[in-house]
Design an enzyme around this catalytic site. Sequence first.
Site, short mmCIF file in Angstrom:
data_model
loop_
_atom_site.label_atom_id
_atom_site.label_comp_id
_atom_site.label_asym_id
_atom_site.label_seq_id
_atom_site.Cartn_x
_atom_site.Cartn_y
_atom_site.Cartn_z
N THR A 25 0.32 3.37 6.46
CA THR A 25 -0.35 4.37 5.41
C THR A 25 0.53 4.78 4.48
O THR A 25 1.89 4.91 4.67
CB THR A 25 -1.13 5.43 6.13
OG1 THR A 25 -0.16 6.35 6.70
CG2 THR A 25 -2.12 4.69 7.19
N ASP A 26 -0.05 5.37 3.30
CA ASP A 26 0.89 6.15 2.42
C ASP A 26 0.07 7.31 2.02
O ASP A 26 -0.82 7.69 2.71
CB ASP A 26 1.03 5.26 1.16
CG ASP A 26 -0.45 4.96 0.31
OD1 ASP A 26 -1.05 5.81 0.43
OD2 ASP A 26 -0.23 4.04 -0.43
N ARG A 27 0.79 8.27 1.12
CA ARG A 27 0.07 9.64 0.89
C ARG A 27 -1.32 9.74 0.33
O ARG A 27 -1.84 10.71 0.07
CB ARG A 27 1.25 10.57 0.05
CG ARG A 27 1.36 9.76 -1.14
CD ARG A 27 2.62 10.27 -2.02
NE ARG A 27 2.84 11.81 -2.08
CZ ARG A 27 2.36 12.66 -2.87
NH1 ARG A 27 1.53 12.09 -3.69
NH2 ARG A 27 2.72 13.91 -2.81
N MET A 28 -1.79 8.60 -0.01
CA MET A 28 -3.12 8.48 -0.58
C MET A 28 -4.00 8.30 0.82
O MET A 28 -5.11 8.00 0.52
CB MET A 28 -3.15 7.17 -1.45
CG MET A 28 -4.13 7.62 -2.38
SD MET A 28 -4.28 5.88 -3.58
CE MET A 28 -3.13 6.42 -4.71
#
Lengths: 144, 144, 144, 144
Positions: A25-28
Amino acid sequence: METGTGTEARMRVHRTEETVRYCETDRMNVAHHTTYLVWFEIGRTNLLKITGRTYREMEEAGYLLPVIEFSCRMVKSVDYEDRVAIETWIGEIRSRTITFRYRIFNDADAIAEGMTKHVCVDGNNKYRRIPAFIPEKLADFMKR
Amino acid sequence: METGTGTEARMRVHRTEETVRYCETDRMNVAHHTTYLVWFEIGRTNLLKITGRTYREMEEAGYLLPVIEFSCRMVKSVDYEDRVAIETWIGEIRSRTITFRYRIFNDADAIAEGMTKHVCVDGNNKYRRIPAFIPEKLADFMKR
Amino acid sequence: METGTGTEARMRVHRTEETVRYCETDRMNVAHHTTYLVWFEIGRTNLLKITGRTYREMEEAGYLLPVIEFSCRMVKSVDYEDRVAIETWIGEIRSRTITFRYRIFNDADAIAEGMTKHVCVDGNNKYRRIPAFIPEKLADFMKR
Amino acid sequence: METGTGTEARMRVHRTEETVRYCETDRMNVAHHTTYLVWFEIGRTNLLKITGRTYREMEEAGYLLPVIEFSCRMVKSVDYEDRVAIETWIGEIRSRTITFRYRIFNDADAIAEGMTKHVCVDGNNKYRRIPAFIPEKLADFMKR
């Protein structure tokens, strides 16, 4: 998202399931788009096992299939712990190149589709013909 | 976070700067903890250049340094586009193992510290003595 | 590699299996050492499900468990398509921190062991007490 | 590899340099193909800074640009410690979508080219118009 040509639609596809990892996952709060390429890689790795040899064995025998082209369109994102199903099938096999096609599902939703094109080389990066057992075995699988 | 022994404090450390990449963040809006190991890897890669050979050249000459141990403590997180500075120095060199130590900074703040321990092997995974130029050149660097 | 104290040896551990992905290998033909942290993450994610809530649900409820410390020792490498089993158990739970311990197997061989320590924070990065259901449910699991 | 239309050729492109990291290589001794997407991401991140705001600031102001499509063709691989230059420019800006185009160089050789298409959404994943300062500032940059 197109669902492929009529011909493709009648073909058998290979299906693998994966779970979105936290690190993917990423910060979005979604699986980073590089992850789709990783799922494609897992899908074709598992499809190739149908030939009776693993892709690792093919590499050890001097048949490497580096990626020379890839593309992907995404219509819906997935997040940590979501399940995805990867459908993989052969788009085209020529003497020295092979194209895999993929569709990613989250439950019943097709969330992405894409392709990767590979060229066959030996360990010294010289072009080789794709060994005959690959198209033969995959054609058998896809017809069933 | 301790700032090392008096001996270490007098040593010269190597400093490299990096920026947190989008793909390195996770859904907690911080650089994922695996990223610290990547920064450590960049730090020692750059420190090793001081020997006059790159680590790639060492591998090509049959001196591989796989990681056999790593650890890290983090006291503050960083997010996308934050700058980090990686300080790298030698913890210990023995005949067949080398330990690097690291401290990660965001501006003036030490945000993490850690270590990696490596064993020297050849391309067939057999133990080798670490080539003499590595401790010699690094000792020179650290004393300056 | 030590196999833990007698107490730990009698505890029940959680077991998850994964396959080394192509993208996880590096030019040394082994799973890159960051991958061990990813396996640890998968192991504790699956262990936490035993509490009846996923870690994703815990995060959504405002209980985040960022990593504040990790370590790992590796004794044998693995390569593409090798199977690994991740054994995960609780090392220690205090009011605000939790330590997971891990052992990675390839077939019968223990190839690595490590730990991660986490602190419990809310969405604003303020310390929180670990919710009671986590130690209760995990204690139940480990005793069985 | 095509070098773009005459129109594109007259445009100014943004240039960023990176070094292939060890962890980015795979057992084929090349930078894994996911790395090209990471370089594209770094390229557009740096191009966007020309607007006077970082992409992180845009996200914090509620303008997110998730990737909805990507593609890449590669003609030559790179290995650990090779330097790459990432050229980034705007392919197209519409009211709600923006397409970036990229070319990757290793020394004088164009080794890959690709694109990413993004849609503008807010923090709740609702479509938004791309804020006017982005096309304005980027148009200024590209004309110079």
